[in-house]
Design a protein around this motif. Structure first.
Motif, PDB file in Angstrom:
ATOM      1  N   SER A 267      -2.972  11.045  -2.845  1.00  0.00           N
ATOM      2  CA  SER A 267      -3.288   9.546  -3.029  1.00  0.00           C
ATOM      3  C   SER A 267      -2.799   8.976  -4.648  1.00  0.00           C
ATOM      4  CB  SER A 267      -4.837   9.220  -3.303  1.00  0.00           C
ATOM      5  OG  SER A 267      -5.232   9.646  -1.831  1.00  0.00           O
ATOM      6  N   ASP A 273      -0.075  -4.464  -7.342  1.00  0.00           N
ATOM      7  CA  ASP A 273       0.513  -4.765  -6.109  1.00  0.00           C
ATOM      8  C   ASP A 273       1.812  -5.580  -6.022  1.00  0.00           C
ATOM      9  OD1 ASP A 273       0.890  -4.828  -3.344  1.00  0.00           O
ATOM     10  OD2 ASP A 273      -0.641  -6.533  -3.141  1.00  0.00           O
ATOM     11  N   ALA A 278       6.212   1.058  -2.659  1.00  0.00           N
ATOM     12  CA  ALA A 278       5.969   2.174  -1.554  1.00  0.00           C
ATOM     13  C   ALA A 278       7.443   3.017  -1.559  1.00  0.00           C
ATOM     14  CB  ALA A 278       5.840   1.593  -0.059  1.00  0.00           C
ATOM     15  N   GLN A 297      -1.921   2.134   3.042  1.00  0.00           N
ATOM     16  CA  GLN A 297      -2.040   1.315   1.698  1.00  0.00           C
ATOM     17  C   GLN A 297      -3.141   0.522   1.915  1.00  0.00           C
ATOM     18  OE1 GLN A 297       1.440  -0.004  -0.749  1.00  0.00           O
ATOM     19  NE2 GLN A 297       1.258  -1.658   0.557  1.00  0.00           N
ATOM     20  N   ASN A 298      -4.068   0.331   0.735  1.00  0.00           N
ATOM     21  CA  ASN A 298      -4.978  -0.550   0.556  1.00  0.00           C
ATOM     22  C   ASN A 298      -4.458  -1.363  -0.582  1.00  0.00           C
ATOM     23  OD1 ASN A 298      -6.722   0.656   2.935  1.00  0.00           O
ATOM     24  ND2 ASN A 298      -7.066   2.212   1.281  1.00  0.00           N
ATOM     25  N   ASN A 305      -3.676  -1.426  -6.044  1.00  0.00           N
ATOM     26  CA  ASN A 305      -3.161  -0.873  -4.811  1.00  0.00           C
ATOM     27  C   ASN A 305      -3.565   0.813  -4.608  1.00  0.00           C
ATOM     28  OD1 ASN A 305      -1.526  -1.795  -2.652  1.00  0.00           O
ATOM     29  ND2 ASN A 305       0.006  -1.938  -3.723  1.00  0.00           N
ATOM     30  N   ASP A 306      -3.916   1.074  -3.590  1.00  0.00           N
ATOM     31  CA  ASP A 306      -4.200   2.565  -3.441  1.00  0.00           C
ATOM     32  C   ASP A 306      -3.116   3.025  -2.279  1.00  0.00           C
ATOM     33  OD1 ASP A 306      -5.885   2.730  -5.221  1.00  0.00           O
ATOM     34  OD2 ASP A 306      -7.510   2.796  -3.686  1.00  0.00           O
ATOM     35  N   PHE A 307      -2.318   3.975  -2.575  1.00  0.00           N
ATOM     36  CA  PHE A 307      -1.440   4.318  -1.541  1.00  0.00           C
ATOM     37  C   PHE A 307      -1.606   5.907  -1.053  1.00  0.00           C
ATOM     38  CE2 PHE A 307       2.997   5.907   0.022  1.00  0.00           C
ATOM     39  CZ  PHE A 307       3.210   4.645   0.602  1.00  0.00           C
TER      40      PHE A 307
END
Ligand code: ADP
Ligand code: ASP
Ligand code: MG
Length: 408
Positions: A267, A273, A278, A297-298, A305-307
């Motif tokens: 993570s 963002d 990505a 992705q959130n 952003n969390d990826f």
């Protein structure tokens, strides 16, 4: 006279007694008038032992030498199986992969079969021999010994069956067919009489290691008639892998549950963002030849952003290093976290195409069991979730029961 390829896995050739039992089985088929090609694995535990020896010598062994070492496991069983056959009056000849020859690309430890020279095999069969071939191995164009990845003897067998246009390829193992899920986890898992090629491909690639994924791909491409059976039973029917979905009109919606404990997640959290992140994260991962499985992705309310992505657990440390060294500062991420204590569970079934509501039923079952879902991904014929590994067995059992997979 038909031609049958019979592959015997590690437990089926685990010792001299088991190899003699294999010889008796082959003799019966031979006496029934079939031409037989036998493909053997190493004795169970042997490949792990050989890898261990190589690792004792060098932490991360040179792949070329590792292949030279591990390929010997199958060569021993091939020779022993030929001896067992000769002992009971069946003429037999054994061959290693490079003798045949099974030409592969150069990708040591995960080579792909390019071509098989069937002339010598054909001559031996015509002369009345059973041909015994060491599975899991080949040779590249420069003469280096290669291996096909763990479980690769299945692929040897299917590739030989394709090259020889065999009437059937029989994979003998320690269970009497393909089950609704791993019978080691669910005691009342049910053997399937047949499973479509498409479902089998999903089951294998999602973690049911009863067949190597590549062997199923090969069977599909070359239309090999493939059957999985037990070498411990009398002569059962096993499970046939079918190409026709129509044969299974009364399909259950779910055919099976596959799972994979080897998955790990990375993570990357708290980065702005902006377009391209990505790619910035996954580009260096791809450059390092690391396969990524699931991606999520959130974007939080704050806009951070969390990826999260999953990789094979053996690639976890390397993935974290890459992100820390090459990505974290560039995208301004707050933290990078790795977790190998996760597992992937998947429901598989061609019947899902025509049925809605499977996902919500699955999520309800997991919710009733108080099991948290970390990530979800779906396709036409499967739904996969990532969950904490400690919940995996309970989740498999609960879903098997809820979808009544034990019932025909
Ligand atoms: P071999 O050594 O014969 O190649 P494997 O260990 O590779 O055998 O594969 C057989 C094992 O696969 C079984 O013992 C079983 O625990 C496991 N397995 C996992 N999923 C399934 C499934 N859906 N059906 C049958 N066996 C399964
Ligand atoms: N012996 C190899 C392994 O253990 C190949 C095989 O059994 O199919 O992975
Ligand atoms: Mg296997």
């Amino acid at each position: 006279m038909s031609l049958i390829v019979q592959k015997f896995g590690g437990t089926s050739v685990a010792n001299v007694d088991r190899i003699n039992a294999v010889a008796d089985r082959v003799k019966k088929f031979k006496k029934d008038g079939h031409h037989i090609i036998v493909v053997v694995s190493a004795m169970s535990g042997e490949t792990n032992k050989l890898i261990g020896l190589a690792e004792d010598m060098m932490g991360a062994p040179e792949p070329r030498e590792l292949d030279a070492i591990v390929a010997t496991g199958e060569q021993v069983t091939a020779g022993l199986t030929a001896l067992a056959l000769i002992n009971i009056g069946i003429p037999a000849k054994s061959y290693s992969g490079h003798q045949i020859k099974i030409l592969t690309d150069k990708a040591h430890t995960k080579a792909r079969i390019l071509k098989i020279d069937e002339k010598a095999i054909r001559q031996d069969l015509d002369a009345g021999n059973v041909v015994v071939i060491a599975g899991f191995q080949g040779v590249d164009e420069l003469g280096n010994v290669t291996t096909l990845g763990r479980g690769g003897s299945d692929t040897t067998a299917v590739a030989i069956a394709a090259a020889m246009k065999a009437d059937e390829c029989q994979i003998y193992t320690d269970v009497d067919g393909i089950y609704t899920t791993d019978p080691r986890i669910v005691k009342d898992a049910r053997r399937l009489k047949s499973i479509t090629f498409e479902e089998m491909l999903e089951m294998a690639s999602l973690g049911s290691k009863v067949l190597q994924t590549r062997s199923v791909e090969f069977a599909g491409k070359y239309k090999v008639k493939l059957r999985v059976l037990s070498s411990f039973d009398a002569y059962g029917e096993g499970t046939i892998i079918t190409f026709e979905e129509d044969e299974k009109m009364e399909n259950p919606i779910i055919s099976g549950i596959a799972f994979n404990r080897d998955e790990a997640e990375v993570s990357v959290r708290g980065f702005p963002d902006i377009p391209g992140s990505a790619y910035q994260i996954l580009g260096p991962i791809a450059d390092a030849n690391i396969d990524v499985d699931m991606i999520i992705q959130n974007v939080g309310v704050s806009g951070a952003n969390d990826f999260t992505f999953t990789v094979h657990e053996r690639d976890l440390q390397k993935s974290i290093e890459i992100i820390n060294d090459k990505v974290k500062a560039k995208i301004n991420a707050r933290e990078v976290i790795g977790d190998s204590k996760i597992a992937k569970l998947s429901l598989v079934g061609v019947g899902m195409r025509s049925h809605a509501g499977i996902a919500s039923k699955m999520f309800k079952v997991l919710s009733d069991e108080k099991i948290n879902i970390i990530t979800i991904s779906t396709s036409e014929i499967k739904i996969s979730v990532i969950l904490e590994e400690k919940f995996l067995d309970d989740a498999v059992r609960a879903l098997h029961k809820a979808f009544e997979l034990e019932k025909a």
